[in-house]
Design a protein around this motif. Structure first.
Motif, mmCIF file in Angstrom:
data_model
loop_
_atom_site.group_PDB
_atom_site.id
_atom_site.type_symbol
_atom_site.label_atom_id
_atom_site.label_comp_id
_atom_site.label_asym_id
_atom_site.label_seq_id
_atom_site.Cartn_x
_atom_site.Cartn_y
_atom_site.Cartn_z
ATOM 1 N N UNK A 45 0.825 -1.211 0.000
ATOM 2 C CA UNK A 45 0.000 0.000 0.000
ATOM 3 C C UNK A 45 0.859 1.261 0.000
ATOM 4 N N UNK A 46 1.967 1.244 0.779
ATOM 5 C CA UNK A 46 2.858 2.399 0.799
ATOM 6 C C UNK A 46 3.508 2.641 -0.565
ATOM 7 N N UNK A 47 3.952 1.535 -1.203
ATOM 8 C CA UNK A 47 4.557 1.659 -2.534
ATOM 9 C C UNK A 47 3.550 2.186 -3.547
ATOM 10 N N UNK A 48 2.334 1.653 -3.465
ATOM 11 C CA UNK A 48 1.292 2.114 -4.394
ATOM 12 C C UNK A 48 0.970 3.588 -4.153
ATOM 13 N N UNK A 49 0.942 4.000 -2.881
ATOM 14 C CA UNK A 49 0.674 5.403 -2.550
ATOM 15 C C UNK A 49 1.772 6.310 -3.104
ATOM 16 N N UNK A 50 3.030 5.901 -2.931
ATOM 17 C CA UNK A 50 4.145 6.686 -3.462
ATOM 18 C C UNK A 50 4.089 6.783 -4.986
ATOM 19 N N UNK A 52 1.411 6.527 -6.879
ATOM 20 C CA UNK A 52 0.275 7.393 -7.249
ATOM 21 C C UNK A 52 0.638 8.861 -7.061
ATOM 22 N N UNK A 53 1.346 9.176 -5.950
ATOM 23 C CA UNK A 53 1.767 10.547 -5.705
ATOM 24 C C UNK A 53 2.737 11.040 -6.780
ATOM 25 N N UNK A 54 3.665 10.174 -7.156
ATOM 26 C CA UNK A 54 4.618 10.533 -8.211
ATOM 27 C C UNK A 54 3.906 10.762 -9.543
ATOM 28 N N UNK A 55 2.975 9.875 -9.863
ATOM 29 C CA UNK A 55 2.216 10.008 -11.104
ATOM 30 C C UNK A 55 1.414 11.301 -11.111
ATOM 31 N N UNK A 56 0.785 11.615 -9.976
ATOM 32 C CA UNK A 56 0.022 12.853 -9.885
ATOM 33 C C UNK A 56 0.920 14.086 -10.034
ATOM 34 N N UNK A 57 2.120 14.025 -9.443
ATOM 35 C CA UNK A 57 3.052 15.150 -9.550
ATOM 36 C C UNK A 57 3.479 15.366 -10.998
#
Length: 243
Positions: A45-50, A52-57
């Protein structure tokens, strides 16, 4: 009977002990598996969150760049339109002024005024063309001057090298005066032998001078070829950079 009862009781007790140990082992394995599964799921979940955050950035950065590009294009278009409008307005005002001048002018001086205006326009075009050609000539003159300066520098360095080389070799050249005034132990040279020796020395000097001149001409030719190649490559590079 008592012995059989005791055996039966001991077997039952042993089975109960074995079942208790297996239960404890299974329970410990279940706890360990649950802890590992929870840790692995949390890390995923942490990896997926990171991610997703990178993709959004990245998406936001790309979107902002596109918006900036669109805004710059819009500003450039608006500036071009404003320039065209001002140009058209100035042309319109100029034509209106010319029209008012022609309307107020007598008919006999209209042709004269038109010829004057044509001459002024021709002078402006000629001045612009001459300025362009002069600027082009100045650029070519600058390039030629740089070529000449570089050629003079190379030639100066080469001549200095030759001078040092000849000065080093002249130390080992035979001096006729020293030969003629050698120790009195040797017999004096006759006139014929002296002339023959002088002619041989002169021929050696002439050969060395001819060889040095030929080498100078070859080296100058090589330097000129190298300079032409260098400036042609620089010119091609500049043209490519401009394109």
């Amino acid at each position: 009977l008592d012995v059989s009862l005791q055996q039966f009781i001991t077997t039952l007790l042993n089975r109960v002990k074995v079942s208790d140990e297996e239960y404890k082992r299974n329970k410990a394995a279940i706890i360990i598996q649950a802890g590992w599964k929870g840790y692995s799921s949390r890390m995923k979940l942490l990896k997926a969150k990171k991610g997703i955050q990178k993709f959004q950035k990245l998406y936001r950065q790309r979107k902002t760049k596109q918006q900036q590009k669109e805004s710059t294009n819009l500003t450039n278009r608006s500036n071009k339109l404003a320039q065209e409008i001002t140009k058209m307005q100035s042309l319109r005002q100029y034509h209106e002024q010319q029209r008012s001048i022609l309307e107020q002018m007598p008919a006999s001086s209209v042709n004269k005024y038109l010829t004057q205006q044509e001459n002024i326009a021709a002078m402006k075009i000629q001045s612009w063309w001459r300025g362009k050609m002069d600027r082009r000539m100045i650029n070519t003159m600058k390039v030629n001057k740089k070529k000449e300066e570089s050629a003079t520098l190379i030639q100066r360095a080469y001549r200095k090298h030759l001078r040092n080389k000849t000065s080093a070799t002249n130390e080992y050249v035979i001096n006729t005066d020293v030969l003629f005034t050698m120790s009195p132990c040797l017999p004096p040279l006759t006139i014929r032998e002296r002339e023959q020796l002088e002619s041989e020395v002169a021929s050696i000097k002439c050969q060395s001078l001819c060889e040095s001149e030929e080498q100078d001409s070859e080296r100058n030719k090589k330097t000129n070829d190298l300079l032409e190649w260098f400036y042609s490559s620089r010119k091609e590079q500049r043209e490519a950079d401009r394109k």
